[in-house]
Design an enzyme around this catalytic site. Structure first.
Site, PDB file in Angstrom:
ATOM      1  N   ASP A  91      37.933  33.087   4.588  1.00  0.00           N
ATOM      2  CA  ASP A  91      38.084  31.629   4.549  1.00  0.00           C
ATOM      3  C   ASP A  91      39.293  31.224   5.379  1.00  0.00           C
ATOM      4  OD1 ASP A  91      36.631  29.620   3.396  1.00  0.00           O
ATOM      5  OD2 ASP A  91      37.380  29.969   1.367  1.00  0.00           O
ATOM      6  N   GLU A 189      28.090  23.444  -1.604  1.00  0.00           N
ATOM      7  CA  GLU A 189      28.781  23.480  -2.900  1.00  0.00           C
ATOM      8  C   GLU A 189      28.584  22.187  -3.677  1.00  0.00           C
ATOM      9  OE1 GLU A 189      32.814  24.893  -2.785  1.00  0.00           O
ATOM     10  OE2 GLU A 189      33.173  24.370  -4.884  1.00  0.00           O
TER      11      GLU A 189
END
Ligand code: KIV
Length: 277
Positions: A91, A189
């Site tokens: 990430d 998400e």
């Protein structure tokens, strides 16, 4: 799984993309350290995300905004030291890819030097040129849409995203822009299952859902949440697969008791001089 090189069934970005074409679901989890990554890899996980959720579950911070390049590189190195089969995606932390195309490329390159095989970035629109350039230069990129935790203050909390038809149209347009820029996959998400299914059907690249229903091409969870570490998660989209927090507390309590009562160590844990034998 022995030896030092990658195994023959090594997951690559290409293999992850082919899984969608073959209708095979993709199992993903986060990891931040060597022993967890080793166990995930041995258990057959397809993709390991070194998530900036480390800020929450490793460092106990309220948001992901304060984790930086040095911390993320440290966790990436620990994970990549363990993994032989899974694809490792790192990430990119807040402000490491948004400021300019040049800094995005330079920072992404550092993750590949740390052993990651791809990077993940949040959002679309203004960061699309950076994604395009990274991919042109040989750095695989995964997108992340819906609830993007680095934008928590703009979003007004960790709320369900893309509830309205207009928002769902924009989500699809963003997902198509990420695909067009060269992303090999996209995390979705905390969005309604219907919106995730629509994006999944429209995209040729895989969608990886977290709180996005069963229609995605794969699923990802934060490792600590699904293991109940340090407590069972209260998030609706998390299923708890183990109670490791409770197991650890119990082990430590028993250890304390045995040390205090003199029941540990016993003869089997004790060395002696030759004369003492
Ligand atoms: O940081 C993270 O763990 C993530 C997942 C929740 C997708 O971005």
């Amino acid at each position: 799984m022995s030896g030092s090189g990658p195994v023959s069934d090594k997951l690559t970005t290409l293999r992850i993309m082919r899984k969608k074409q073959k209708g095979e679901r993709i199992a993903c989890l986060t990891a931040y350290d060597y022993p967890s990554a080793l166990i995930l890899d041995q258990a057959g996980i397809d993709l390991i995300l070194v998530g900036d959720s480390a800020a929450n579950v490793v460092y106990g911070r309220p948001t992901t905004l304060s984790i930086g390049m040095d911390e993320m590189l440290y966790h990436t190195r620990a994970v990549t030291a363990a993994v032989k089969r899974a694809l490792v995606v790192a990430d990119m932390p807040f402000l490491s890819y948004q400021v300019s195309v040049e800094t995005a490329v330079a920072n992404a390159g550092r993750f590949l030097q740390a052993g990651a095989e791809a990077v993940k970035v949040e959002g679309a629109g203004p960061i699309v040129p950076a994604i395009r350039r990274m991919v042109e230069l040989g750095i695989p990129v995964m997108g992340h849409l819906g609830l993007t935790p680095q934008s928590v203050h703009k979003l007004g909390g960790y709320r369900l995203q893309a509830r309205k038809p207009d928002d769902q149209d924009r989500l699809l347009a963003d997902a198509l822009a990420l695909q067009d820029a060269g992303c090999f996959g996209v995390v979705l998400e905390k969005i309604p299952a219907e919106a995730a299914l629509r994006v999944t059907r429209e995209l040729a690249i895989p969608t990886i859902g977290i709180g996005a229903g069963p229609g995605c091409d794969g699923q990802v969870l934060v490792l600590h949440d699904m293991l109940g570490l340090p407590e069972p998660s209260s998030l609706k989209f998390v299923k708890q697969y183990a109670g490791l927090g409770a197991a650890m507390r119990d082990a430590v309590r028993r250890y304390c008791e045995e040390v205090r009562s003199g029941r540990f160590p016993t003869e089997e844990h004790t060395f002696h001089t030759d004369a003492g034998r």
